[in-house]
Structures are given as structure tokens and as C-alpha cells.
Design a protein around this motif. Sequence first.
Motif, PDB file in Angstrom:
ATOM      1  N   MET A   1       0.854  -1.170   0.000  1.00 37.33           N
ATOM      2  CA  MET A   1       0.000   0.000   0.000  1.00 37.33           C
ATOM      3  C   MET A   1       0.902   1.235   0.000  1.00 37.33           C
ATOM      4  SD  MET A   1      -2.691   1.463   2.865  1.00 37.33           S
ATOM      5  CE  MET A   1      -3.436  -0.097   3.173  1.00 37.33           C
ATOM      6  N   GLU A   2       0.619   2.185  -0.859  1.00 35.68           N
ATOM      7  CA  GLU A   2       1.418   3.397  -0.913  1.00 35.68           C
ATOM      8  C   GLU A   2       1.114   4.288   0.276  1.00 35.68           C
ATOM      9  OE1 GLU A   2      -0.973   6.398  -3.784  1.00 35.68           O
ATOM     10  OE2 GLU A   2      -0.439   4.478  -4.690  1.00 35.68           O
ATOM     11  N   GLU A   3       2.132   5.058   0.664  1.00 39.59           N
ATOM     12  CA  GLU A   3       1.985   5.965   1.804  1.00 39.59           C
ATOM     13  C   GLU A   3       1.154   7.175   1.403  1.00 39.59           C
ATOM     14  OE1 GLU A   3       2.448   7.067   5.686  1.00 39.59           O
ATOM     15  OE2 GLU A   3       3.132   5.211   4.783  1.00 39.59           O
ATOM     16  N   GLU A   4       0.113   7.454   2.175  1.00 38.55           N
ATOM     17  CA  GLU A   4      -0.740   8.616   1.928  1.00 38.55           C
ATOM     18  C   GLU A   4      -0.092   9.862   2.511  1.00 38.55           C
ATOM     19  OE1 GLU A   4      -3.787   9.248   0.436  1.00 38.55           O
ATOM     20  OE2 GLU A   4      -3.866   7.196  -0.298  1.00 38.55           O
ATOM     21  N   GLU A   5      -0.109  10.949   1.761  1.00 41.76           N
ATOM     22  CA  GLU A   5       0.370  12.218   2.287  1.00 41.76           C
ATOM     23  C   GLU A   5      -0.708  12.790   3.189  1.00 41.76           C
ATOM     24  OE1 GLU A   5       1.407  16.656   0.667  1.00 41.76           O
ATOM     25  OE2 GLU A   5       1.756  14.964  -0.677  1.00 41.76           O
ATOM     26  N   LYS A   6      -0.324  13.133   4.417  1.00 40.94           N
ATOM     27  CA  LYS A   6      -1.295  13.684   5.363  1.00 40.94           C
ATOM     28  C   LYS A   6      -1.693  15.087   4.950  1.00 40.94           C
ATOM     29  CE  LYS A   6      -0.756  10.982   9.366  1.00 40.94           C
ATOM     30  NZ  LYS A   6      -1.861  10.142   9.560  1.00 40.94           N
ATOM     31  N   GLU A   7      -2.974  15.350   5.060  1.00 42.92           N
ATOM     32  CA  GLU A   7      -3.505  16.678   4.785  1.00 42.92           C
ATOM     33  C   GLU A   7      -3.758  17.342   6.129  1.00 42.92           C
ATOM     34  OE1 GLU A   7      -7.810  18.091   3.362  1.00 42.92           O
ATOM     35  OE2 GLU A   7      -6.788  16.840   1.898  1.00 42.92           O
TER      36      GLU A   7
ATOM     37  N   PRO B   1      -9.101  21.801  14.091  1.00 46.36           N
ATOM     38  CA  PRO B   1      -9.358  20.623  14.922  1.00 46.36           C
ATOM     39  C   PRO B   1     -10.273  19.647  14.190  1.00 46.36           C
ATOM     40  CG  PRO B   1     -10.385  22.598  15.873  1.00 46.36           C
ATOM     41  CD  PRO B   1      -9.630  23.021  14.660  1.00 46.36           C
ATOM     42  N   ARG B   2     -10.032  18.373  14.401  1.00 41.76           N
ATOM     43  CA  ARG B   2     -10.821  17.313  13.742  1.00 41.76           C
ATOM     44  C   ARG B   2     -12.146  17.117  14.488  1.00 41.76           C
ATOM     45  NH1 ARG B   2      -7.077  18.617  10.521  1.00 41.76           N
ATOM     46  NH2 ARG B   2      -6.026  17.008   9.338  1.00 41.76           N
TER      47      ARG B   2
ATOM     48  N   TYR C   1      -8.490   7.159   3.274  1.00 38.25           N
ATOM     49  CA  TYR C   1      -8.651   8.603   3.102  1.00 38.25           C
ATOM     50  C   TYR C   1      -8.862   9.312   4.439  1.00 38.25           C
ATOM     51  CZ  TYR C   1     -10.476  13.070   1.467  1.00 38.25           C
ATOM     52  OH  TYR C   1     -10.679  14.415   1.248  1.00 38.25           O
ATOM     53  N   PHE C   2      -9.827   8.849   5.221  1.00 43.20           N
ATOM     54  CA  PHE C   2     -10.183   9.571   6.447  1.00 43.20           C
ATOM     55  C   PHE C   2      -9.200   9.345   7.597  1.00 43.20           C
ATOM     56  CE2 PHE C   2     -14.174  10.193   4.279  1.00 43.20           C
ATOM     57  CZ  PHE C   2     -14.445  11.512   4.620  1.00 43.20           C
ATOM     58  N   VAL C   3      -8.649   8.155   7.722  1.00 37.51           N
ATOM     59  CA  VAL C   3      -7.744   7.867   8.837  1.00 37.51           C
ATOM     60  C   VAL C   3      -6.302   8.210   8.476  1.00 37.51           C
ATOM     61  CG1 VAL C   3      -6.856   6.056  10.363  1.00 37.51           C
ATOM     62  CG2 VAL C   3      -9.273   6.081   9.748  1.00 37.51           C
ATOM     63  N   LYS C   4      -5.831   7.686   7.357  1.00 37.76           N
ATOM     64  CA  LYS C   4      -4.421   7.876   7.014  1.00 37.76           C
ATOM     65  C   LYS C   4      -4.131   9.259   6.454  1.00 37.76           C
ATOM     66  CE  LYS C   4      -3.037   3.172   6.738  1.00 37.76           C
ATOM     67  NZ  LYS C   4      -2.988   2.915   8.127  1.00 37.76           N
ATOM     68  N   ARG C   5      -5.007   9.776   5.607  1.00 37.00           N
ATOM     69  CA  ARG C   5      -4.737  11.074   4.995  1.00 37.00           C
ATOM     70  C   ARG C   5      -5.229  12.250   5.843  1.00 37.00           C
ATOM     71  NH1 ARG C   5      -5.246  13.110  -1.171  1.00 37.00           N
ATOM     72  NH2 ARG C   5      -4.704  15.243  -0.699  1.00 37.00           N
ATOM     73  N   LEU C   6      -6.468  12.147   6.343  1.00 38.42           N
ATOM     74  CA  LEU C   6      -7.038  13.270   7.094  1.00 38.42           C
ATOM     75  C   LEU C   6      -6.814  13.171   8.600  1.00 38.42           C
ATOM     76  CD1 LEU C   6     -10.401  13.836   5.202  1.00 38.42           C
ATOM     77  CD2 LEU C   6      -8.180  14.928   4.837  1.00 38.42           C
TER      78      LEU C   6
END
Length: 124
Positions: A1-7, A12-13, A46-51
Motif C-alpha cells: 500500500m502506498e503511503e498517503e500524504e497527510k492533509e 481541529p478534527r 482517506y479519512f484515517v491515514k490522509r485526514l
Amino acid sequence: MEEEEKEDDGRPRDHRWLFTKLLHLKVKELDKDRSGDIDREEFLRYFVKRLDLPQVIAEAIFDDIDRDKGGDIDTHELLRWKNKHTKPEMLIKYFPPGHLEALERERLEKLKANHQSKHKLDGV
């Protein structure tokens, strides 16, 4: 799995941030395998790794959107869910008890530290 760039937009989340992200969410943006649907892995990536949304919250939302429990979300399921969740406050139920309060305490502590630091620089 490719590494997601964090946004990281610095916000605050919380439920307001999440509402904005979900409001603008489109199936084809997350559909990495081009199946036409968002599967659980694509959604969590998307939601956990990137966001950087806590996994427990992302899983609860995915499960709620995936009404037929088929393991993926199609455009109709997503639109139906978005139409039922028209205000940020409607997302509070997906956050674990105490989570939003902790975010608010953290925000206030940062404001206080920033305020104190500014006054030290001003010589007050």
C-alpha cells in the motif's frame, strides 16, 4: 500500500471539520480501484491515514453510510446519507464520549499559550 500524504489544514478534527469534508466528498475521488464504489479500505485510507480522523469515527460513519452492509458505498448511498445529515451537529453522535470536549480544551490551551506568548513579546 502506498503511503498517503497527510492533509493538515490546522483545524481541529471536530464535527464541523468533518461535516465540511463529508459535504465535499465524491465517490470517484476515493475510488482508487475505479470500481465505481468506495470500499471500506478506500474510505479508511482517506479519512484515517490522509485526514488523520480517528479510526473509530471513520468506521462508524462508513457503517452508517453503507446501509445495505455490502462493504462498499455507492453514489446513491452517499447522497442519501448526506441528505439526512445537513448540519454539523448531526455528526456529534459519531464521536466517542469526551472526544469533542478534549479537542476544545486543547484549542483553548493553545489560545492561552499564544496569548501569553504575545504578551511576553509585547513586554506586558
